[in-house]
Design an enzyme around this catalytic site. Structure first.
Site, mmCIF file in Angstrom:
data_model
loop_
_atom_site.group_PDB
_atom_site.id
_atom_site.type_symbol
_atom_site.label_atom_id
_atom_site.label_comp_id
_atom_site.label_asym_id
_atom_site.label_seq_id
_atom_site.Cartn_x
_atom_site.Cartn_y
_atom_site.Cartn_z
ATOM 1 N N ASP A 138 0.814 -1.228 0.000
ATOM 2 C CA ASP A 138 0.000 0.000 0.000
ATOM 3 C C ASP A 138 0.845 1.276 0.000
ATOM 4 O O ASP A 138 0.350 2.348 -0.337
ATOM 5 C CB ASP A 138 -0.925 0.030 1.228
ATOM 6 N N GLU B 286 -9.790 -0.019 -4.789
ATOM 7 C CA GLU B 286 -10.801 -0.780 -4.043
ATOM 8 C C GLU B 286 -11.473 0.087 -2.976
ATOM 9 O O GLU B 286 -12.576 -0.194 -2.541
ATOM 10 C CB GLU B 286 -10.143 -1.980 -3.355
ATOM 11 N N GLN C 102 -1.544 -8.943 -7.502
ATOM 12 C CA GLN C 102 -0.662 -7.776 -7.488
ATOM 13 C C GLN C 102 0.353 -7.822 -6.344
ATOM 14 O O GLN C 102 1.352 -7.126 -6.377
ATOM 15 C CB GLN C 102 -1.472 -6.487 -7.433
ATOM 16 N N GLY D 15 -4.999 -1.219 -1.953
ATOM 17 C CA GLY D 15 -4.383 -0.029 -1.363
ATOM 18 C C GLY D 15 -5.238 0.613 -0.294
ATOM 19 O O GLY D 15 -4.859 1.638 0.264
ATOM 20 N N ARG D 16 -6.407 0.035 -0.076
ATOM 21 C CA ARG D 16 -7.318 0.507 0.974
ATOM 22 C C ARG D 16 -7.590 1.996 0.838
ATOM 23 O O ARG D 16 -8.246 2.396 -0.109
ATOM 24 C CB ARG D 16 -6.696 0.196 2.327
HETATM 25 O O1 F6P Z 1 -2.587 -4.358 3.759
HETATM 26 C C1 F6P Z 1 -2.276 -4.627 2.448
HETATM 27 C C2 F6P Z 1 -3.461 -5.094 1.656
HETATM 28 O O2 F6P Z 1 -2.938 -5.786 0.574
HETATM 29 C C3 F6P Z 1 -4.434 -3.976 1.242
HETATM 30 O O3 F6P Z 1 -4.063 -3.336 0.076
HETATM 31 C C4 F6P Z 1 -5.713 -4.733 1.073
HETATM 32 O O4 F6P Z 1 -6.824 -3.915 1.266
HETATM 33 C C5 F6P Z 1 -5.617 -5.749 2.141
HETATM 34 O O5 F6P Z 1 -4.255 -6.002 2.359
HETATM 35 C C6 F6P Z 1 -6.319 -7.033 1.831
HETATM 36 O O6 F6P Z 1 -6.171 -7.863 2.910
HETATM 37 P P1 F6P Z 1 -6.694 -9.351 3.001
HETATM 38 O O7 F6P Z 1 -5.821 -10.191 2.122
HETATM 39 O O8 F6P Z 1 -6.584 -9.671 4.451
HETATM 40 O O9 F6P Z 1 -8.102 -9.314 2.494
#
Ligand code: F6P
Length: 415
Positions: A143, A246, A302, A190-191
């Site tokens: 991120d 996202e 990714q 990338g939240r």
């Molecule tokens: O924290 C990194 C990340 O890859 C974020 O970009 C993403 O929102 C999240 O992890 C997804 O997490 P998980 O695999 O627990 O759903």
């Protein structure tokens, strides 16, 4: 070093996180550590006394090289939030008794902003109780949203994958012509930070137009305006490609992905699972414009594409792993290693350590001036920032046509 080191991996994995693990291992051994333990699934596994001796897994130089090229956390990861010290001292007493039993001199945690919360709390507890173990954080996250560091290991490789995949998607989208056109929407992780989504612009060059629109989560997303923009573009060209995060939200602060299927999974840090934004918007566009649409969620691809990793990224990940051990060995605690860019061209970067209290739980966002006025594309400053981080390749070790990884049999029984 006179005693032992323990290292853990935490949070979302990356293509470079194991290179940091290799850097920790090598440097700890070089500095005299007797044993280097790996926590299985971070602090959560340590609480259950689940750990390994890394010497049983990294036996040769080839093992170390394979580890650097292996995506996803070799030790297993977790999203585990330690309670505040005053809320539950027992948890801390348990962790510290395990550290004492293993004679741990340095505790290294490879993770992002949530994981640095663990380093912060453990180092605070050590100060309160006068415990000698040193706690140092090693930055990691695709991120790229960690404060006080120029960038984070893991980001460069993910950005390289996103730029490359966008180019391939754009190339594909132009070869078949559909009656009312084609709209392709690519959803990127990338939240709340748009560093990864902005990297879609890396696809642009002499042989590629790049995406038509890029939407970062830092700015409110207006669905109606989005539909109008796509309609205008589709009147001029047969294919429109959109890259979006996202985490894009409406002006009212609701995640666009929540407008479709409800999002009910929330992790220990209160983060909602973000997924389905592209699918929701592709349906919306198909309904509004009657054209063909395609929704692509890059999802875990990714962050695990080590076959396309950036050399700069893998080397820096290794470097920060070593720097974390060095810092702990020299007496630092409650710190995180940061990357400090010295110049863009030629690209030069060094390491330093900074107070983890100023990093944990914070999020570094893309500056507003690195996005155009309309909020639909990133600027040249953004591209100049990210381009050095995606340079160079790391050749995978190919066996029977498929990249070879360092393998640790996983425990198949759910705890
Ligand atoms: O924290 C990194 C990340 O890859 C974020 O970009 C993403 O929102 C999240 O992890 C997804 O997490 P998980 O695999 O627990 O759903």
């Amino acid at each position: 070093m006179e005693k032992n080191v323990i290292v853990g991996q935490s949070g979302g994995p990356t293509a470079a996180i194991n290179s940091s693990l290799a850097g920790v291992y090598r440097t700890a051994k070089d500095r005299g550590a007797k044993k280097v333990y790996g926590m299985l699934h971070g602090i959560q596994g340590l609480l259950e006394e689940r750990y390994i001796d890394l010497a049983d897994h990294i036996k040769t130089e080839l093992d170390a090289e394979l580890l650097k090229r292996t995506p996803a956390a070799f030790l297993g990861s977790c999203r585990f939030k330690l309670p505040e010290i005053h809320e539950d001292r027992e948890v801390y007493e348990k962790i510290f008794s395990i550290l004492d039993k293993l004679e741990i001199e340095a505790f290294i945690y490879i993770g992002g902003n949530d994981s640095m919360d663990t380093i912060k709390k453990l180092s605070d507890y050590a100060i309160i109780t006068g415990h000698p173990t040193r706690f140092v954080g090693c930055p990691k996250t695709i991120d790229n949203d960690l404060a006080l560091t120029d960038h984070t290991p893991g980001y460069g490789s993910a950005a390289k994958y996103i730029g490359t995949s966008m180019k391939e998607i754009i190339r594909d989208s132009f070869c078949l012509e559909y009656n009312k056109g084609l709209v392709t929407i690519v959803e990127i992780m990338g939240r709340n930070a748009g560093w990864l989504t902005g990297a879609a612009a890396l696809s642009e060059g002499e042989d590629c137009e790049g995406p038509d629109l890029i939407y970062l989560p830092e700015l409110p997303f207006d669905i109606r305006k989005f539909g109008e923009r796509v309609k205008k573009l589709l009147a001029k060209k047969p294919s429109v490609v959109v890259a979006l995060s996202e985490g894009i939200r409406t002006g009212e602060g609701k995640y666009v992905c929540e407008l479709g299927n409800s999002v009910d999974f929330v992790d220990a840090f209160g983060h909602k699972q973000l997924s389905g934004t592209a699918a929701f918007l592709a349906n919306y566009i198909a309904g509004e414009l009657g054209c063909k649409t395609r929704a692509i969620e890059l999802s875990t691809l990714q962050r695990s594409a080590s076959h396309a990793a950036s050399r700069v990224d893998i080397l820096e990940a290794y470097q920060v792993g070593g720097a974390a051990v060095k810092a702990a060995d020299e007496g630092d605690s409650g710190k995180m290693v940061v990357l400090q860019r010295l110049s863009d061209d030629p690209y030069q970067c060094g390491t330093e350590v900074k107070d983890v209290h100023k990093i944990a739980n914070d999020e570094k966002l893309v500056p507003r001036e690195w996005v155009n006025k309309e909020g639909t594309y990133v600027t040249n400053e953004f591209i100049s920032y990210v381009r050095p981080l995606i340079q160079g390749d790391v050749s995978p070790v190919m066996v029977d046509g498929i990249p070879r990884h360092l393998y640790r049999p996983i425990e198949l029984v759910r705890r």
